[in-house]
Design a protein around this motif. Structure first.
Motif, PDB file in Angstrom:
ATOM      1  N   ASP A 164      20.376 -13.364 -25.506  1.00 37.63           N
ATOM      2  CA  ASP A 164      20.910 -12.116 -25.828  1.00 37.63           C
ATOM      3  C   ASP A 164      19.775 -11.138 -26.523  1.00 37.63           C
ATOM      4  OD1 ASP A 164      23.364 -12.824 -25.550  1.00 37.63           O
ATOM      5  OD2 ASP A 164      23.912 -13.341 -27.296  1.00 37.63           O
ATOM      6  N   GLN A 205      16.829 -10.343 -23.890  1.00 35.29           N
ATOM      7  CA  GLN A 205      17.278  -9.467 -23.058  1.00 35.29           C
ATOM      8  C   GLN A 205      17.517  -8.031 -23.563  1.00 35.29           C
ATOM      9  OE1 GLN A 205      20.968 -10.520 -20.926  1.00 35.29           O
ATOM     10  NE2 GLN A 205      21.706  -8.577 -21.364  1.00 35.29           N
ATOM     11  N   GLU A 206      17.760  -7.938 -24.902  1.00 35.41           N
ATOM     12  CA  GLU A 206      17.865  -6.753 -25.460  1.00 35.41           C
ATOM     13  C   GLU A 206      16.487  -6.197 -25.789  1.00 35.41           C
ATOM     14  OE1 GLU A 206      20.629  -4.576 -25.426  1.00 35.41           O
ATOM     15  OE2 GLU A 206      21.249  -6.385 -23.990  1.00 35.41           O
ATOM     16  N   LEU A 215      15.131  -4.724 -22.865  1.00 33.01           N
ATOM     17  CA  LEU A 215      15.996  -3.376 -22.524  1.00 33.01           C
ATOM     18  C   LEU A 215      15.415  -2.135 -23.540  1.00 33.01           C
ATOM     19  CD1 LEU A 215      19.426  -4.748 -21.359  1.00 33.01           C
ATOM     20  CD2 LEU A 215      17.546  -3.492 -20.120  1.00 33.01           C
ATOM     21  N   PRO A 218      18.456 -13.935 -19.141  1.00 32.94           N
ATOM     22  CA  PRO A 218      17.929 -12.644 -19.398  1.00 32.94           C
ATOM     23  C   PRO A 218      17.275 -11.630 -18.386  1.00 32.94           C
ATOM     24  CG  PRO A 218      17.293 -14.396 -20.953  1.00 32.94           C
ATOM     25  CD  PRO A 218      17.895 -15.080 -19.580  1.00 32.94           C
ATOM     26  N   LEU A 219      16.910 -12.299 -17.297  1.00 35.91           N
ATOM     27  CA  LEU A 219      16.271 -11.369 -16.307  1.00 35.91           C
ATOM     28  C   LEU A 219      17.315 -10.540 -15.551  1.00 35.91           C
ATOM     29  CD1 LEU A 219      13.931 -10.163 -14.926  1.00 35.91           C
ATOM     30  CD2 LEU A 219      13.753 -12.098 -13.330  1.00 35.91           C
ATOM     31  N   GLU A 220      18.409 -11.367 -15.288  1.00 38.08           N
ATOM     32  CA  GLU A 220      19.656 -10.928 -14.789  1.00 38.08           C
ATOM     33  C   GLU A 220      20.305  -9.626 -15.261  1.00 38.08           C
ATOM     34  OE1 GLU A 220      20.327 -10.978 -11.800  1.00 38.08           O
ATOM     35  OE2 GLU A 220      19.247 -12.892 -11.333  1.00 38.08           O
ATOM     36  N   GLY A 221      20.384  -9.861 -16.802  1.00 36.40           N
ATOM     37  CA  GLY A 221      20.788  -8.897 -17.747  1.00 36.40           C
ATOM     38  C   GLY A 221      19.928  -7.723 -17.897  1.00 36.40           C
ATOM     39  N   ILE A 222      18.609  -8.014 -17.765  1.00 36.97           N
ATOM     40  CA  ILE A 222      17.614  -6.796 -17.903  1.00 36.97           C
ATOM     41  C   ILE A 222      17.769  -5.930 -16.639  1.00 36.97           C
ATOM     42  CG2 ILE A 222      15.078  -6.428 -17.718  1.00 36.97           C
ATOM     43  CD1 ILE A 222      14.790  -8.920 -19.666  1.00 36.97           C
ATOM     44  N   GLY A 244      20.889  -3.881 -17.029  1.00 33.97           N
ATOM     45  CA  GLY A 244      20.654  -2.804 -18.061  1.00 33.97           C
ATOM     46  C   GLY A 244      19.797  -1.787 -17.375  1.00 33.97           C
ATOM     47  N   VAL A 250      21.550  -6.659 -31.980  1.00 30.41           N
ATOM     48  CA  VAL A 250      21.801  -6.910 -30.474  1.00 30.41           C
ATOM     49  C   VAL A 250      23.399  -7.319 -30.378  1.00 30.41           C
ATOM     50  CG1 VAL A 250      21.737  -8.742 -28.939  1.00 30.41           C
ATOM     51  CG2 VAL A 250      19.713  -8.184 -30.522  1.00 30.41           C
ATOM     52  N   VAL A 278      26.009  -8.728 -28.713  1.00 28.06           N
ATOM     53  CA  VAL A 278      26.213  -9.976 -28.124  1.00 28.06           C
ATOM     54  C   VAL A 278      27.027  -9.795 -26.809  1.00 28.06           C
ATOM     55  CG1 VAL A 278      26.731 -12.490 -28.245  1.00 28.06           C
ATOM     56  CG2 VAL A 278      25.529 -11.310 -30.047  1.00 28.06           C
ATOM     57  N   ALA A 296      28.035  -7.023 -25.146  1.00 28.03           N
ATOM     58  CA  ALA A 296      27.224  -6.371 -24.010  1.00 28.03           C
ATOM     59  C   ALA A 296      26.290  -7.030 -23.332  1.00 28.03           C
ATOM     60  CB  ALA A 296      26.809  -4.901 -24.669  1.00 28.03           C
ATOM     61  N   ALA A 297      25.626  -7.903 -24.006  1.00 34.02           N
ATOM     62  CA  ALA A 297      24.280  -8.522 -23.594  1.00 34.02           C
ATOM     63  C   ALA A 297      24.768  -9.607 -22.733  1.00 34.02           C
ATOM     64  CB  ALA A 297      23.572  -9.029 -24.727  1.00 34.02           C
ATOM     65  N   ARG A 298      25.936 -10.241 -22.843  1.00 36.23           N
ATOM     66  CA  ARG A 298      26.566 -11.389 -21.911  1.00 36.23           C
ATOM     67  C   ARG A 298      27.051 -10.826 -20.813  1.00 36.23           C
ATOM     68  NH1 ARG A 298      27.971 -15.775 -26.704  1.00 36.23           N
ATOM     69  NH2 ARG A 298      25.636 -15.694 -27.588  1.00 36.23           N
ATOM     70  N   ARG A 346      26.274  -8.167 -19.321  1.00 34.33           N
ATOM     71  CA  ARG A 346      25.327  -7.948 -18.306  1.00 34.33           C
ATOM     72  C   ARG A 346      24.681  -8.871 -17.389  1.00 34.33           C
ATOM     73  NH1 ARG A 346      22.680  -4.822 -22.883  1.00 34.33           N
ATOM     74  NH2 ARG A 346      23.287  -2.774 -22.712  1.00 34.33           N
ATOM     75  N   ARG A 347      24.723  -9.962 -18.371  1.00 37.71           N
ATOM     76  CA  ARG A 347      24.145 -11.375 -17.721  1.00 37.71           C
ATOM     77  C   ARG A 347      25.095 -11.670 -16.615  1.00 37.71           C
ATOM     78  NH1 ARG A 347      21.838 -12.934 -22.535  1.00 37.71           N
ATOM     79  NH2 ARG A 347      23.455 -14.546 -22.978  1.00 37.71           N
TER      80      ARG A 347
END
Lengths: 228, 289
Positions: free
Chosen positions: A72, A75-76, A79, B67-71, B74, B116, B118, B120-122, B124-125
């Motif tokens: 998390d 990733q953030e 971003l 993380p890359l998938e989430g990025i 995003g 963060v 959490v 929303a981050a997950r 996105r992934r």
């Protein structure tokens, strides 16, 4: 500080950028990539991720001791770079310094907010713990860097090392560290500053291409204090 | 209030701030002071630089795909993702400098104060984990298990090599015998293949084509094997004398815990392999899955 590019990131990341695209971005330095990110170039952000995603994730996971929370955070962080890369000022320091600093702050913030995340409470665990399971292939240069930084940490007096690691890797505040170590708050503050100064002196001798170390500086004075 | 005592107090606050360890009241005091103190801004930048080194003391970990998938998700959601540029990338103008320090402060207090998200981050992934890109890694992994035959074909299509050079290298590899062997391309920091390691039954041979000649009186190349658990061990030393294709045969390897993860080459001063690498690798590669 400008850190060398992590080639492992290139190898183990499934990027949407074509092989030619990766070559194109990999030839650019951090500043040029950040400029492209500012212009909406997603490939440039992925190139930065390939370079620095791994140390960022390693740091976040070290602090959070939880893979999902660490993901998390990383990733953030990237971003955040995507949303406003222009806030990075190369005149004030390297991109990797900025990125790792942001990673640290967000990870510490997360560890303080998420009650489910286990807090690290002993300096010994922070310094000596190796990962619980098999690690992926290691980059030689990162192994060298890690070895040197750990050696630099070992040159610090125990109390200074403990204060720094509990704060940096454990996410503890100065007051929490004072409680954990049964030490006056003012002494914790003094130790942190002395440790940072000493660590900087030792790490100044580290470059990415040499093995030379500066000799540790003489032990700085550390007068116990009883008040902040 | 001025004087050495005050100066030292702010110096302590700067260290605590860099470590994100200040109590709220101290944090408030320091932030108010920082705005008007160049000395503390410089000190803070130095602290952040030191701590960036410290980040590398953490044990290495595998970087997951999440993380890359989430990025990517995003970036897509942001609406400002431009199509992949068609022109060759070149030096670009650096964006204008904001009045910030080269540290987390550069992200601005608002960014740092922004926790963060959490959930929303997950999300996105999860959303970004599927699609054609996920298949690229599978296809790449599948290509590796076909072994040397397929790899040799790939070598001939490596655009970093001329056809003639590819044939020379392929012939040298074939001369080593391919039965039961794994080929490990070793690439420099630009991604150019500069050597091929042929690994078989506890030994490794090298086909070198692209490493610069070394001074045989004062330096040597060292081949290192990298273990799954971070162990790095010297396999052997060799020299590169000219610009042609060199073959270094049958260097013996010793087993490493967890098996071998990859190989790397460094150029070291002196004529013997040091206990640990003393310089950044000039080439490295990863064992096929």
């Amino acid at each position: 500080m400008t850190l060398p590019r992590s080639r492992s990131g290139t190898d183990d990341t499934d990027s949407p950028v074509s092989a030619h695209g990766q070559d194109r971005y990999d030839g650019l330095d951090d500043r040029a990539l950040v400029a492209r990110v500012t212009g909406g170039d997603g490939g440039a952000l992925e190139a930065l991720y390939r370079r620095y995603g791994r140390p960022c994730y390693g740091l976040a996971r070290r602090i959070l001791a939880d893979e999902q929370f660490a993901q998390d955070v990383v990733q953030e962080v990237f971003l955040t770079v995507w949303r406003d890369a222009s806030r990075f000022d190369p005149a004030r320091g390297g991109f990797s310094t900025w990125l790792l600093s942001m990673t640290h702050h967000k990870a510490v913030d997360a560890v303080r907010r998420e009650e489910s995340v286990r807090r690290r409470t002993t300096a010994e665990a922070l310094e000596d713990r190796e990962s619980d399971g098999p690690q992926v292939e290691d980059e030689v240069w990162s192994l060298m860097r890690r070895t040197r930084v750990r050696e630099a940490l070992q040159t610090l007096p125990d109390a200074q090392r403990q204060a720094l690691t509990l704060a940096y890797f454990g996410g503890h505040t100065q007051r929490e560290i004072a409680g954990l170590t049964d030490t006056p708050l003012g002494t914790v503050k003094t130790r942190m500053l002395a440790g940072m100064r000493r660590l900087r002196g030792v790490l100044d001798g580290i470059s990415d291409t040499t093995t030379a170390h500066d000799s540790p500086r003489p032990n700085s004075d550390e007068t116990p204090r009883t008040s902040p | 209030m001025t004087g050495p005592e005050t100066h030292e107090r702010y110096a302590e606050l700067a260290a605590g701030h860099a470590l994100a360890a200040l109590e709220p009241d101290d944090e408030q005091v320091f932030r108010a002071h920082l705005a008007g103190c160049d000395h503390c801004r410089r000190a803070l930048a130095e602290h952040h630089e030191t701590l960036a080194h410290l980040a590398y003391a953490a044990e290495p970990v595998d970087l997951p795909d999440g993380p890359l998938e989430g990025i990517r998700r995003g970036m897509q959601d942001s609406g400002r993702l431009k199509p992949e540029p068609t022109a060759q990338a070149g030096p670009a103008e650096v964006p204008g400098s904001a009045e910030v320090v080269g540290s987390a402060e550069a992200a601005g207090p608002a960014d740092l104060a922004q926790p963060v998200d959490v959930a929303a981050a997950r999300e996105r992934r999860r959303s970004g984990a599927s699609g054609p890109r996920a298949w690229m890694g599978i296809a790449a992994a599948a290509a590796l298990v076909f072994g040397l035959g397929v790899w040799n074909i790939g070598l001939r299509h490596d655009q970093s090599m001329t056809e003639q050079r590819a044939q020379r290298v392929a012939a040298a590899v074939q001369s080593l015998g391919t039965a039961g062997a794994h080929a490990v391309p070793l690439r420099d920091d630009k991604g150019t293949q500069v050597a091929i390691a042929v690994v078989r039954d506890g030994s490794v041979s090298l086909v070198v084509d692209g490493l610069a000649p070394n001074d045989e009186a004062a330096s040597t190349y060292v081949l290192w094997q990298k273990g799954q658990y971070g162990v790095v061990r010297a396999v052997g030393t060799f020299d590169v004398r000219g610009n042609g294709v060199d073959v270094v045969r049958d260097m013996k390897m010793t087993p490493v815990a967890g098996g071998m993860a990859g190989l790397a080459v460094t150029r070291e001063p002196g004529r013997r392999a040091p206990a640990l690498p003393g310089s950044v690798p000039v080439a490295d590669g990863t064992m096929p899955a």
